[in-house]
Each structure stands twice: as C-alpha cells, then as structure tokens.
Design a protein around this motif. Structure first.
Motif, PDB file in Angstrom:
ATOM      1  N   PHE A  12       0.837  -1.229  -0.038  1.00  0.00           N
ATOM      2  CA  PHE A  12      -0.033  -0.193   0.115  1.00  0.00           C
ATOM      3  C   PHE A  12       0.766   1.163   0.092  1.00  0.00           C
ATOM      4  N   ALA A  13       0.295   2.213  -0.486  1.00  0.00           N
ATOM      5  CA  ALA A  13       1.164   3.484  -0.698  1.00  0.00           C
ATOM      6  C   ALA A  13       0.639   4.726   0.319  1.00  0.00           C
ATOM      7  N   PRO A  14       1.251   5.808   0.811  1.00  0.00           N
ATOM      8  CA  PRO A  14       0.754   6.735   1.685  1.00  0.00           C
ATOM      9  C   PRO A  14      -0.339   7.429   0.902  1.00  0.00           C
ATOM     10  N   THR A  15      -1.580   7.879   1.471  1.00  0.00           N
ATOM     11  CA  THR A  15      -2.345   8.763   0.924  1.00  0.00           C
ATOM     12  C   THR A  15      -2.097  10.124   1.265  1.00  0.00           C
ATOM     13  N   SER A  16      -1.006  10.850   1.749  1.00  0.00           N
ATOM     14  CA  SER A  16      -0.729  12.310   1.655  1.00  0.00           C
ATOM     15  C   SER A  16       0.638  12.127   1.910  1.00  0.00           C
ATOM     16  N   LEU A  17       1.216  13.321   1.402  1.00  0.00           N
ATOM     17  CA  LEU A  17       2.453  13.561   1.507  1.00  0.00           C
ATOM     18  C   LEU A  17       2.852  13.994   3.123  1.00  0.00           C
ATOM     19  N   ASN A  18       3.815  13.313   3.736  1.00  0.00           N
ATOM     20  CA  ASN A  18       4.201  13.631   5.102  1.00  0.00           C
ATOM     21  C   ASN A  18       5.829  13.735   5.132  1.00  0.00           C
ATOM     22  N   PRO A  19       6.207  15.160   5.102  1.00  0.00           N
ATOM     23  CA  PRO A  19       7.438  15.491   5.146  1.00  0.00           C
ATOM     24  C   PRO A  19       8.384  14.520   6.017  1.00  0.00           C
ATOM     25  N   VAL A  20       8.004  14.430   7.410  1.00  0.00           N
ATOM     26  CA  VAL A  20       8.807  13.501   8.205  1.00  0.00           C
ATOM     27  C   VAL A  20       8.943  12.120   7.611  1.00  0.00           C
ATOM     28  N   GLN A  21       8.049  11.650   7.230  1.00  0.00           N
ATOM     29  CA  GLN A  21       8.030  10.256   6.643  1.00  0.00           C
ATOM     30  C   GLN A  21       8.777  10.264   5.534  1.00  0.00           C
ATOM     31  N   LEU A  22       8.838  10.997   4.687  1.00  0.00           N
ATOM     32  CA  LEU A  22       9.472  11.234   3.443  1.00  0.00           C
ATOM     33  C   LEU A  22      11.018  11.192   3.745  1.00  0.00           C
ATOM     34  N   PHE A  23      11.414  12.050   5.116  1.00  0.00           N
ATOM     35  CA  PHE A  23      12.757  12.033   5.447  1.00  0.00           C
ATOM     36  C   PHE A  23      13.156  10.663   6.130  1.00  0.00           C
ATOM     37  N   LEU A  24      12.265  10.068   6.996  1.00  0.00           N
ATOM     38  CA  LEU A  24      12.668   8.895   7.375  1.00  0.00           C
ATOM     39  C   LEU A  24      12.961   7.834   6.288  1.00  0.00           C
ATOM     40  N   ASP A  25      12.283   7.765   5.385  1.00  0.00           N
ATOM     41  CA  ASP A  25      12.120   6.548   4.305  1.00  0.00           C
ATOM     42  C   ASP A  25      13.377   6.804   3.238  1.00  0.00           C
ATOM     43  N   ALA A  26      13.926   8.188   3.309  1.00  0.00           N
ATOM     44  CA  ALA A  26      14.831   8.152   2.101  1.00  0.00           C
ATOM     45  C   ALA A  26      16.373   7.651   2.598  1.00  0.00           C
ATOM     46  N   ASP A  27      16.904   7.639   1.564  1.00  0.00           N
ATOM     47  CA  ASP A  27      18.504   6.875   1.861  1.00  0.00           C
ATOM     48  C   ASP A  27      19.149   7.998   2.798  1.00  0.00           C
ATOM     49  N   TYR A  28      20.282   7.191   3.226  1.00  0.00           N
ATOM     50  CA  TYR A  28      21.221   7.989   4.152  1.00  0.00           C
ATOM     51  C   TYR A  28      21.890   9.169   3.767  1.00  0.00           C
ATOM     52  N   VAL A  29      22.434   8.893   2.170  1.00  0.00           N
ATOM     53  CA  VAL A  29      22.806  10.191   1.614  1.00  0.00           C
ATOM     54  C   VAL A  29      21.845  11.289   1.327  1.00  0.00           C
ATOM     55  N   VAL A  30      20.691  11.041   0.884  1.00  0.00           N
ATOM     56  CA  VAL A  30      19.614  11.794   0.630  1.00  0.00           C
ATOM     57  C   VAL A  30      19.151  12.553   2.184  1.00  0.00           C
ATOM     58  N   GLN A  31      19.232  11.948   3.113  1.00  0.00           N
ATOM     59  CA  GLN A  31      18.976  12.384   4.458  1.00  0.00           C
ATOM     60  C   GLN A  31      20.001  13.391   4.868  1.00  0.00           C
ATOM     61  N   GLY A  32      21.355  13.088   4.525  1.00  0.00           N
ATOM     62  CA  GLY A  32      22.343  13.831   4.951  1.00  0.00           C
ATOM     63  C   GLY A  32      22.096  15.349   4.057  1.00  0.00           C
ATOM     64  N   VAL A  33      21.635  15.256   2.828  1.00  0.00           N
ATOM     65  CA  VAL A  33      21.560  16.578   2.014  1.00  0.00           C
ATOM     66  C   VAL A  33      20.389  17.255   2.639  1.00  0.00           C
ATOM     67  N   MET A  34      19.392  16.653   2.907  1.00  0.00           N
ATOM     68  CA  MET A  34      18.264  17.341   3.567  1.00  0.00           C
ATOM     69  C   MET A  34      18.536  18.010   4.940  1.00  0.00           C
ATOM     70  N   VAL A  35      19.375  17.319   5.515  1.00  0.00           N
ATOM     71  CA  VAL A  35      19.720  18.110   7.003  1.00  0.00           C
ATOM     72  C   VAL A  35      20.796  19.154   6.812  1.00  0.00           C
ATOM     73  N   GLY A  36      21.549  19.060   5.758  1.00  0.00           N
ATOM     74  CA  GLY A  36      22.382  20.098   5.488  1.00  0.00           C
ATOM     75  C   GLY A  36      21.516  21.305   4.836  1.00  0.00           C
ATOM     76  N   LEU A  37      20.493  21.063   4.205  1.00  0.00           N
ATOM     77  CA  LEU A  37      19.665  22.263   3.383  1.00  0.00           C
ATOM     78  C   LEU A  37      18.902  22.836   4.652  1.00  0.00           C
ATOM     79  N   VAL A  38      18.395  22.160   5.416  1.00  0.00           N
ATOM     80  CA  VAL A  38      17.445  22.631   6.589  1.00  0.00           C
ATOM     81  C   VAL A  38      18.297  23.636   7.299  1.00  0.00           C
ATOM     82  N   LEU A  39      19.450  22.947   7.849  1.00  0.00           N
ATOM     83  CA  LEU A  39      20.398  23.880   8.820  1.00  0.00           C
ATOM     84  C   LEU A  39      20.788  25.023   8.000  1.00  0.00           C
ATOM     85  N   ALA A  40      21.146  25.238   6.778  1.00  0.00           N
ATOM     86  CA  ALA A  40      21.452  26.310   5.786  1.00  0.00           C
ATOM     87  C   ALA A  40      20.219  27.413   5.770  1.00  0.00           C
TER      88      ALA A  40
END
Length: 233
Positions: A12-40
């Motif tokens: 089953f697929a999620p029924t709505s966009l959840n930013p926190v879940q998108l972050f948690l399900d992402a690859d570690y490299v993508v998570q690192g990119v997201m954290v860096g951009l949020v800090l910036a």
C-alpha cells in the motif's frame, strides 16, 4: 525504499505527503543532504532577521547622530560627548578628525595635501563601514546559488537508489517507483525552500547597503567641505 505490506501481501502507498516520513524513508545520503539544507535555511533566516534589525537600528542611530552633528558648534566636544556611540557615521567623523589633527599639527600646512589625505581617510572609512555591514550577506548569496544544486544532487542520488531497488525487487510498477522518487524530489524542494528566501534577501539587503553607502559618502563629502573651509580660513 520498500513499501510496507498488508497481511494479504498487497503493498500500500501513503495517502498524503508527510515530510517527516519522506525524510525517514529516504536513503542516508539523501537524508544528509536534507539535513544540510535545513540547517542552511535556518541560518539564512537567522541572518535575514538579524540583518533587518541591525540595519534598522543603524539607520535610526545615524539619522539622530548626523542631525545633532550638524547642529553642534564644537565638533571635538560633540565627539567626546558621543564617544560611546557605535555608529558608522561617528567612525567616519573620527577617521577624518584623526587625519585632520595629523595634517594640521605642524607650523606649515599643506592645504592641498591635507584635502587629499582627508578624502582618502573619509573614503576608506566609508568602505570599511559598508564592508562590515555586508560581511554576512555573502552567505545568502552562497545559499541562493548552491542550495538548488545540492538538492538536485540528493534527488539524483535518490532516483538512482530507487532504480536499484526496482532491479532488486524485479518490479517496475508505479507503486514501487513513486515513493522513492517522491523522497528524492523532496530534497530538491528543500533546496528551493532554502535558496529562494536567500536570493530575495540578498538582493534586497544589497540594495539597502548600497543606499546606505551612498548616504555615508554624502555625509563624508559634506564634512570634507566643512574642513576645507577651515583650511582656507
């Protein structure tokens, strides 16, 4: 990204966009990119708020100082009374007075040389003050130009990871592909979220600094004219 399964084995697929879940399900490299951009982004907004407050305070302080300065009859006494005021206009006046005292301390005064040295001292003080005000704006320019590409890197990496998972599962259905691509595109969205305010703020603040620099030059030119008249007297 592997989709969770129901008891009957259907994904089953999620029924709505959840930013926190998108972050948690992402690859570690993508998570690192997201954290860096949020800090910036957080640091960008810190600079935006801090610069806005500082610039407003500096302009109000200079307005009051310059108004009182032109009303004063004794400039030296006025500077002593306002010694503790940390303002660009006051430091410009101090730079000119220091050069004035050095150039007029001897018996013979080189009027033309004194005027040139005063011009150099005033111009140097104005440039120093405006450079100090604009020192943190370079970070906004960097975030505005680099953040979209950093987010794009996270997106490319996430899409590569999604295709790898497709090959591993041997299933190319949209239900398998879409979640991973959504997580990857979320990195680009964060990059734009960081870059857009940075670009707008940099352009706006650069304009304010340029206007303030022009104002300081006008004040310096007027003060230079007053000192020139003193030389002629």
């Amino acid at each position: 990204m592997i989709l969770p399964m129901l008891a009957n084995g259907v994904a089953f697929a999620p029924t709505s966009l959840n930013p926190v879940q998108l972050f948690l399900d992402a690859d570690y490299v993508v998570q690192g990119v997201m954290v860096g951009l949020v800090l910036a982004s957080i640091w960008t907004w810190t600079i935006i708020i801090g610069f806005s407050l500082k610039m407003g305070s500096v302009q109000k302080g200079c307005d009051k100082y310059e108004r009182e300065f032109w009303e004063a009859r004794d400039i030296d006494q006025f500077q002593k009374d306002n010694k503790g005021r940390d303002l660009p206009s006051a430091r410009v006046v101090n730079a000119a007075l220091v050069e004035w005292r050095r150039s007029t301390s001897g018996k013979a005064i080189d009027r033309e040389g004194t005027r040139q040295r005063l011009t150099t001292a005033l111009d140097g003080a104005v440039v120093t003050e405006t450079d100090a005000l604009a020192s943190r704006l370079n970070f906004l320019a960097t975030v505005g130009s680099v953040a979209p590409f950093v987010g794009l890197f996270g997106t490319v990496w996430g899409i590569m990871d999604s295709f790898f998972n497709i090959g591993a599962q041997q299933n190319s259905s949209l239900a398998v592909v879409a979640p991973g691509i959504s997580e990857a595109l979320f990195a680009t969205a964060i990059g734009l979220f960081a870059a857009i305010p940075a670009v707008i703020a940099y352009n706006r603040f650069s304009h304010r600094v340029n206007r303030f620099e022009t104002r300081l030059y006008r004040f310096a030119d007027r003060f230079h004219a007053s000192l020139s008249r003193e030389l002629e007297a």
